[in-house]
Motif scaffolding. Structure first.
Motif, short mmCIF file in Angstrom:
data_model
loop_
_atom_site.label_atom_id
_atom_site.label_comp_id
_atom_site.label_asym_id
_atom_site.label_seq_id
_atom_site.Cartn_x
_atom_site.Cartn_y
_atom_site.Cartn_z
N GLY A 278 0.79 -1.23 0.00
CA GLY A 278 0.00 0.00 0.00
C GLY A 278 0.82 1.27 0.00
O GLY A 278 0.38 2.30 -0.53
N ASP A 279 2.03 1.22 0.56
CA ASP A 279 2.84 2.43 0.61
C ASP A 279 3.46 2.78 -0.75
O ASP A 279 4.17 3.77 -0.87
N THR A 280 3.20 1.95 -1.76
CA THR A 280 3.63 2.28 -3.12
C THR A 280 2.47 2.74 -4.01
O THR A 280 2.69 3.12 -5.16
N VAL A 281 1.24 2.70 -3.50
CA VAL A 281 0.05 2.95 -4.32
C VAL A 281 -0.32 4.43 -4.28
O VAL A 281 -0.47 5.01 -3.20
N ASP A 282 -0.49 5.02 -5.46
CA ASP A 282 -0.92 6.41 -5.57
C ASP A 282 -2.25 6.44 -6.31
O ASP A 282 -2.31 6.36 -7.54
N PHE A 283 -3.35 6.51 -5.55
CA PHE A 283 -4.67 6.48 -6.16
C PHE A 283 -4.92 7.70 -7.05
O PHE A 283 -5.65 7.62 -8.04
N HIS A 284 -4.32 8.81 -6.71
CA HIS A 284 -4.47 10.01 -7.54
C HIS A 284 -3.88 9.78 -8.93
O HIS A 284 -4.52 10.08 -9.95
N HIS A 285 -2.67 9.25 -8.99
CA HIS A 285 -2.05 8.95 -10.27
C HIS A 285 -2.89 7.95 -11.06
O HIS A 285 -3.07 8.09 -12.28
N ILE A 286 -3.39 6.92 -10.38
CA ILE A 286 -4.18 5.89 -11.06
C ILE A 286 -5.40 6.50 -11.72
O ILE A 286 -5.66 6.29 -12.92
N LYS A 287 -6.16 7.28 -10.99
CA LYS A 287 -7.39 7.84 -11.55
C LYS A 287 -7.11 8.88 -12.62
O LYS A 287 -7.78 8.93 -13.66
N GLN A 288 -6.10 9.70 -12.41
CA GLN A 288 -5.77 10.71 -13.41
C GLN A 288 -5.39 10.06 -14.73
O GLN A 288 -5.81 10.51 -15.80
N HIS A 289 -4.61 9.00 -14.66
CA HIS A 289 -4.18 8.36 -15.89
C HIS A 289 -5.34 7.72 -16.64
O HIS A 289 -5.58 8.02 -17.81
N SER A 295 -9.00 8.53 -23.75
CA SER A 295 -10.06 9.40 -24.28
C SER A 295 -11.03 8.65 -25.17
O SER A 295 -12.17 9.09 -25.36
N GLY A 296 -10.63 7.50 -25.71
CA GLY A 296 -11.56 6.71 -26.50
C GLY A 296 -12.66 6.12 -25.66
O GLY A 296 -13.77 5.86 -26.15
N ILE A 297 -12.39 5.89 -24.37
CA ILE A 297 -13.39 5.34 -23.45
C ILE A 297 -14.09 6.45 -22.68
O ILE A 297 -15.29 6.38 -22.41
N ASN A 298 -13.34 7.49 -22.31
CA ASN A 298 -13.88 8.58 -21.50
C ASN A 298 -13.60 9.91 -22.19
O ASN A 298 -12.69 10.65 -21.78
N PRO A 299 -14.32 10.21 -23.26
CA PRO A 299 -13.98 11.39 -24.07
C PRO A 299 -14.09 12.71 -23.33
O PRO A 299 -13.44 13.68 -23.72
N THR A 300 -14.87 12.79 -22.27
CA THR A 300 -15.00 14.05 -21.53
C THR A 300 -13.79 14.32 -20.66
O THR A 300 -13.55 15.47 -20.27
N GLY A 301 -13.04 13.27 -20.31
CA GLY A 301 -11.88 13.45 -19.43
C GLY A 301 -12.25 13.74 -17.99
O GLY A 301 -11.38 14.09 -17.19
N ILE A 302 -13.51 13.60 -17.64
CA ILE A 302 -13.93 13.84 -16.25
C ILE A 302 -13.41 12.72 -15.36
O ILE A 302 -13.56 11.53 -15.67
N VAL A 303 -12.79 13.10 -14.25
CA VAL A 303 -12.25 12.13 -13.29
C VAL A 303 -13.23 12.05 -12.12
O VAL A 303 -13.50 13.06 -11.47
N PRO A 304 -13.78 10.89 -11.83
CA PRO A 304 -14.76 10.79 -10.74
C PRO A 304 -14.12 11.07 -9.39
O PRO A 304 -12.94 10.80 -9.17
N LEU A 305 -14.92 11.60 -8.50
CA LEU A 305 -14.43 11.92 -7.16
C LEU A 305 -14.33 10.68 -6.28
O LEU A 305 -13.51 10.64 -5.36
N GLY A 306 -15.17 9.69 -6.51
CA GLY A 306 -15.16 8.47 -5.72
C GLY A 306 -14.23 7.44 -6.29
O GLY A 306 -13.55 7.69 -7.30
N PRO A 307 -14.17 6.28 -5.68
CA PRO A 307 -14.91 5.87 -4.48
C PRO A 307 -14.20 6.30 -3.20
O PRO A 307 -13.07 6.78 -3.23
N ASP A 308 -14.89 6.11 -2.08
CA ASP A 308 -14.31 6.37 -0.76
C ASP A 308 -13.18 5.36 -0.53
O ASP A 308 -13.40 4.14 -0.62
N LEU A 309 -11.99 5.84 -0.26
CA LEU A 309 -10.82 4.96 -0.11
C LEU A 309 -10.51 4.59 1.34
O LEU A 309 -9.59 3.82 1.59
N SER A 310 -11.27 5.11 2.27
CA SER A 310 -10.93 4.90 3.68
C SER A 310 -11.01 3.43 4.08
O SER A 310 -10.36 3.00 5.04
#
Length: 347
Positions: A278-289, A295-310
């Protein structure tokens, strides 16, 4: 990330082109030289000679990041971290001062590929190991790199490093990893990048059939093979940790969320809370990428705010099954200061 054979996109931006209703097929690594103890491919294991280039977004690169940390290779093998957002020139080092990797002095990973083979027509993928003195790519063989870390780099392992590929269990580890790769690691991509209903259905069904089998396997055992962590656990974890943030919605792998399978969720949390995972995982990088590059799958480029990671930090109770995470070894020490995941990427 490796590029698929039937798409010329670089790295993991594989979703930006139509596949003409051809099933997704991942390409084999073009640069498959090995760094070995005896240097038989011309690349001997040597402390400080090579640099591992990764993206924290990429599950294939994350295998190498986790293995390097578990084995304590940080001082022997430096690591460069690419921006999770690629452009047409490949993985870029815009996270570093002046946009250059501080060791290799390059702006784009493609420069190391070009130094090795001018005009190479394939994709630029991570993980990649670069020879620092020459600036040339050595290997992008994501399947072999971590196996060699475990077996060829042993002279540089930290004291107490676990045996991630024990000889007595290799046949079983290989068998488990083959199924995980086909239906889970690569299966989520076959579902996500499918352009025909039949291809998607087949990938979806194989993925969840395999996850059901893995859930049953892990119901009464803490780890996939034996009673310690192995390469098989590393490879499954890198897909599971991305499942709810990206694969469930973005890749339409939505029969259930990981958090809805009690066994797999507890298993994944157990690994996440184990030093080196877990100390190597960057959820921000994962979702941003995934949401911005595909863009072929998500043409709007909107990054969802979820899920709750706690939930990743909640009790898992898997220790009740016994097992010894590091066998006769010990956990890795603290993450080096320059490699800590920022608060924005952690639960």
């Amino acid at each position: 990330m490796p590029a698929p054979e039937n798409d010329g996109a670089t790295g993991a931006s594989d979703g930006n082109r139509a596949y003409g209703h051809k099933p997704f097929k991942r390409s084999r690594s073009h640069f498959a030289d090995r760094i070995t103890a005896d240097g038989r491919d011309g690349w001997p294991v040597a402390a400080g000679r090579y640099r591992l280039v990764v993206s924290r977004a990429c599950p294939w690169a994350s295998r190498a990041v986790i293995s390097r940390r578990l084995l304590g290779l940080e001082d022997a093998l430096s690591m460069g971290i690419a921006d999770p957002i690629q452009d047409d020139r490949s993985w870029r080092f815009t996270l570093d001062p002046e946009g250059r990797d501080p060791v290799l002095g390059i702006r784009f990973l493609s420069e190391a590929y070009d130094a090795r083979e001018s005009g190479y027509p394939g994709g630029v993928s991570v993980p990649a190991i670069v020879d620092v003195p020459s600036g040339q790519l050595v290997t992008n063989d994501f399947q072999q790199i971590t196996l060699d870390f475990a077996t060829e780099w042993t002279a540089l392992h930290r004291p107490g490093a676990p045996d991630l590929y024990p000889g007595a269990h290799r046949d079983e580890i290989d068998e488990v990893m083959a199924g995980v790769y086909q239906d889970v690691n690569n299966g989520v991509y076959r579902a996500g990048f499918a352009t025909g209903q039949d291809d998607y259905d087949a990938a979806f069904e194989a993925l969840f059939r395999r996850l059901d089998q893995l859930s049953e396997r892990l119901m009464h055992r803490r780890y996939l093979v034996g009673d310690t962590l192995t390469e098989a656990d590393v490879r499954l974890f890198t897909t599971l940790v991305r499942f709810d943030p990206v694969y469930h919605g973005h890749f339409k792998c939505n029969r259930f969320k990981l958090a809805e399978d009690p066994v797999l969720w507890a298993y994944a949390k157990d690994l996440f809370q184990t030093p080196g995972f877990g100390d190597t995982v960057d959820f921000h990088h994962i979702k941003q990428h995934y949401y911005r590059v595909h863009s072929g799958i998500n043409p709007t480029g909107i990054v969802p705010l979820g899920p709750d990671l706690s939930g990743w930090l909640t009790p898992h109770h898997r220790e009740e099954l016994g097992g010894r995470p590091f066998g006769d070894g010990t956990p890795p020490g603290p993450v080096p200061a320059g490699e800590r995941v920022p608060a924005s990427g952690r639960p």
